[in-house]
Structure formats: C-alpha cells, structure tokens
Design a protein around this motif. Structure first.
Motif, short mmCIF file in Angstrom:
data_model
loop_
_atom_site.label_atom_id
_atom_site.label_comp_id
_atom_site.label_asym_id
_atom_site.label_seq_id
_atom_site.Cartn_x
_atom_site.Cartn_y
_atom_site.Cartn_z
N PRO A 25 2.64 5.78 8.51
CA PRO A 25 2.57 4.35 8.86
C PRO A 25 1.19 3.77 8.55
O PRO A 25 0.19 4.49 8.51
CB PRO A 25 2.88 4.31 10.35
N ASP A 57 7.19 -4.90 0.83
CA ASP A 57 7.55 -4.50 2.19
C ASP A 57 7.21 -5.57 3.21
O ASP A 57 7.73 -5.55 4.33
CB ASP A 57 6.81 -3.20 2.55
N TYR A 58 6.33 -6.52 2.81
CA TYR A 58 5.88 -7.56 3.75
C TYR A 58 5.24 -8.68 2.95
O TYR A 58 4.53 -8.42 1.96
CB TYR A 58 4.88 -6.95 4.74
N ASP A 93 12.79 -13.93 7.53
CA ASP A 93 13.15 -12.84 6.64
C ASP A 93 13.64 -13.40 5.31
O ASP A 93 14.36 -14.40 5.29
CB ASP A 93 14.24 -11.96 7.25
N LYS A 120 10.21 -9.21 5.63
CA LYS A 120 9.63 -10.10 6.63
C LYS A 120 8.48 -10.88 6.01
O LYS A 120 7.56 -10.31 5.43
CB LYS A 120 9.14 -9.30 7.83
N LEU A 172 3.35 -1.18 9.50
CA LEU A 172 4.29 -0.82 8.44
C LEU A 172 4.69 0.64 8.65
O LEU A 172 3.87 1.55 8.51
CB LEU A 172 3.64 -1.00 7.08
N HIS A 173 5.97 0.86 8.99
CA HIS A 173 6.45 2.20 9.31
C HIS A 173 7.34 2.80 8.23
O HIS A 173 7.66 3.97 8.28
CB HIS A 173 7.21 2.18 10.64
N GLY A 174 7.77 2.00 7.29
CA GLY A 174 8.64 2.48 6.23
C GLY A 174 9.00 1.33 5.32
O GLY A 174 8.57 0.19 5.54
N LYS A 230 10.18 -1.78 4.10
CA LYS A 230 10.68 -3.00 4.73
C LYS A 230 10.90 -2.85 6.24
O LYS A 230 11.61 -3.64 6.85
CB LYS A 230 11.98 -3.47 4.06
N LYS A 231 10.28 -1.85 6.82
CA LYS A 231 10.35 -1.63 8.26
C LYS A 231 9.01 -2.01 8.86
O LYS A 231 8.06 -1.23 8.86
CB LYS A 231 10.70 -0.17 8.55
N VAL A 232 8.96 -3.26 9.36
CA VAL A 232 7.69 -3.86 9.76
C VAL A 232 7.80 -4.37 11.20
O VAL A 232 8.80 -4.98 11.58
CB VAL A 232 7.31 -5.03 8.83
N PHE A 233 6.74 -4.14 11.98
CA PHE A 233 6.68 -4.63 13.35
C PHE A 233 5.41 -5.48 13.50
O PHE A 233 4.34 -5.08 13.02
CB PHE A 233 6.67 -3.47 14.35
#
Length: 416
Positions: free
Chosen positions: A3, A180-181, A194, A199, A224-226, A228-231
């Motif tokens: 990440p 990814d972002y 989105d 995102k 960023l965890h993966g 397109k997996k964003v928090f």
C-alpha cells in the motif's frame, strides 16, 4: 503491491490577503499573516505522522506576484522538511502560481517535482513505498494529446488535473489512460466522484482567505491499497477558520441567556484545535423580539465582550460583526399603523413579492443592469433569497426610524 499513502492538498493561498476583516489589532493581524504559512508547515507534520510516501499539491499553493519573503521561506522550509524524510513533493501549478514570475534564484530541493501543466505528460517518481507513476493533464491542450502512454510497473498510477471536470464530456483522459486515482484541484470546494471505477477527488482549499459557509478547509490522506482500491480521509490543518454562529432570540430571552449561549459556542470553537477563528454572529428571531435588542446596542456589547475575552492571547476567536435576521412575519399591528413604520412595512411587503430582476430594471440604468449580481450571478439563488434580503433591509430601515424619531409621537409607531 504494498500500500501507498499520499497526502493530497490544494489551495494554501500564500501571498493572498485575508478578506472581509476590518479593524483588527496588530497581534491578530500578525497571526493572520502567519496562518497560511503555518498551515503549509502543518502538512509536513501530518506527512510524518501519517507515514506518507508522497505529497501532491494540486495548484494554488502560492501567488508569486504578491508573496512576501516569509511565504517563500515557508515553501522552502516545507520542502526541506520532506526532503529530510525522503518524501517527494509533487506540485502541479494552478491559477495562483501563474499570477506572476518566479524568482530564478529560488532553490527547490531535488525531492520537489514541479509540473507547470502546459503540456500533458507521463512521469515516474520514486517514493519510499515504491514507484509512483503520474499522468499530468494540460490546462490548455486537449486532454487526449498525451505524448506517451503509462508503462506497466509494479506500483500505482495517479492522474493530476487542475480546473478540469474529469468524467464530463467525451474528451477525457480516463478513456485511454489507466489510473488508480485522479488528484484534482481548482474546484474551490471539496469534490468527489467515481469515473469508470476510478475515484476522482479534490480536497478543496487547505486554507480559506474569505468567509464562505460552503468552504471548509481540508487536506486528504489517500491510501492506495490495490488497483483502483482507494480510501480517503479528510483532515483539517488550517491555522485559521471561519464560523457563523447562529443564535435564536425569543421574546422571552434574557441577556444572561444570550451571552451564555454565545460564549459556550465560542468556547467550543476555541477548544476544537490550535486554530484562530474569525466569527460572525447571526441573530435570528421575530422582528418584535429582535428590535429591543438592536435598539439597546446588544451587538456592540457582545462584540466588545468577546474581543476583550478572546482577543488577548492565542488562539484567538475574533468576532467580525453581528448581523440581524428577522425570520418571522411582521406584526399585523405594525402593518396597520398610520405611521412611517406602517407605510415602510407596507411598501416593503409589496417589494418582497417583486421579481428582483424586474425591480432592478426599474431602479438601474440600462448600462448598469448587466453589472448587477442578479444578472451576472445565479437568478434562481437570488429569487429564493430575495424575500430575506428585503426583510433585513426593512429591519434596518425600522431601526433608523426608531433612532431618529422622538420618544413620544402619535400613531403608535415605536416598537413595543
């Protein structure tokens, strides 16, 4: 892939003056001058605390045309602090950075990656958490004119765009670029949506130079965890905040009650963090309830009390002004009076029902019509706010009548 944590920020406005704040003592003026610089340096502290691998600035950090030496020094100190942590600073220019020339001798450490946004490009930045690929859009050229495509790498790809509505219309870099972002800037308010599973986000300004109830200063921690997996987490590091304190004045309200309520609200602001607050006090209630308080000068009393109590030592809570907002209909007995007050209210009610555009067209010369906010701005917003504008104008008109009329007169024109 491991990440990656990125701080995404915009709108520090170094070099810009704080607007709408008259009559400040020197000690508060000094704090206001230092506030945007302190806000910027707090991002360096937050980057260390959050273990950030990179900091992204999406424009409007500094105005080179009006920046003072202290502003330039704050930028240099910020970059040096992150350089000591081996954290890169990715800085995309916005509208503010283009307001004037940059001094050629101004040193930027090698950890600063500056992008002017003149041409679209793809770049890779090394971070403590691994490579970060950047897709930079151009503020002038069409969005699809990228000279190269991003390469495949073991890391994340972040798109940067300033002042553009990613996702709207057919001319979109997301149509051909995998990211990814999307780190956005220049929207003036916090924005998030989105686009094709990606995102897109604008944290809004990190520092606010003017009072706007819709703008809350913030920065964003992006995890960023993966793919397109964003928090996202929103944080405020602003050294200056604005607040409108609304107090309802009832017919049975007493002065100790109102003062206690205002002080409790101010104490809550002051305890919210190490920030100075500029406060507007909005008093709402029926005209019958507000008028006696206005006539006795409660606004002047509360301003003096708060400035003496909270304007002596930092963090400051400085009241800018007190405004009066009648929220209920005028008493029927006032409307029926054969007096100046009754006539003013009857004409005001007729005006309240008027379309503001039609009213201004009767009052302003044709050459000035297009300069009116009603014609330049949002007519719908003016239409809904027009009755309140008229009511407040009538309230101040009644105050002037009361202040300039003798204590005893016929017609029952005084406020009861």
């Amino acid at each position: 892939m491991p990440p990656l944590t990125v701080i995404h920020a915009s709108g520090f406005c170094l070099g810009e003056a704080v607007e709408g704040v008259p009559e400040l003592p020197p000690r508060v003026v000094e704090r206001l001058i230092e506030a945007p610089r302190k806000t910027l340096l707090r991002v360096a502290e937050m980057a260390s605390r959050e273990g950030a691998h990179a900091v992204i600035f999406a424009g409007d950090v500094l105005n080179p045309a009006t920046a003072a030496p202290g502003d330039w020094f704050a930028v240099f100190e910020f970059c040096q602090r992150l350089a000591s942590q081996h954290v890169p600073v990715i800085w995309l220019w916005g509208q503010l950075e283009r307001c004037g020339p940059w001094p050629e001798e101004f040193p930027l450490p090698p950890n600063v990656h500056l992008f002017l946004g003149d041409e679209p490009c793809v770049s890779t930045v090394t971070t403590p958490g691994g490579p970060l690929q950047l897709v930079i859009t151009s503020q002038a050229a069409p969005l699809k004119t990228f000279p190269e495509k991003p390469s495949s790498l073991e890391g994340f790809t972040v798109g940067l765009a300033y002042g553009q509505d990613i996702g709207e219309g057919g001319n979109n870099p997301a149509d051909e670029i995998e990211t990814d972002y999307w780190a956005l800037g220049g929207h003036r308010v916090r924005t998030e949506f989105d686009w094709a599973g990606v995102k897109a986000h604008d944290p809004g300004p990190a520092f606010v130079c003017f009072s706007d109830p819709e703008v809350i200063p913030s920065i964003t921690v992006v995890e960023l965890h993966g793919p397109k997996k964003v928090f996202l987490r929103s944080l405020s590091v602003a050294a200056l905040r604005w607040h409108t304190l609304t107090v309802h004045v009832a017919a049975e309200s007493t002065e100790p009650q109102l003062v206690s309520q205002i002080i409790q609200e101010v104490e809550a602001r002051r305890a919210a963090g190490d920030a100075d607050w500029l406060v507007r006090i909005r008093l709402e209630g029926s005209p019958h309830a507000l008028m006696p308080w206005r006539m006795k000068g409660f606004d002047r009393e509360i301003l003096e009390l708060l400035r003496m109590r909270y304007g002596q030592s930092p963090p400051y809570v400085w009241p800018i002004e007190v405004t009066w907002h009648p929220s209920d209909p005028w008493p029927e007995t006032w409307l029926q009076e054969e007096s100046f007050r009754g006539e003013l209210l009857r004409q005001g009610l007729a005006l309240e029902a008027t379309n503001p555009r039609e009213f201004l067209s009767q009052c302003l010369p044709a050459s000035e019509l297009e300069l009116s906010p009603v014609f330049r701005g949002c007519p719908d917003q003016w239409q809904t706010g027009w009755p309140e504008i008229v009511r407040e104008a009538l309230f101040y008109g009644l105050v002037l009548l009361e202040e300039n009329q003798p204590a005893t007169r016929s017609g029952g024109g005084r406020a009861e």
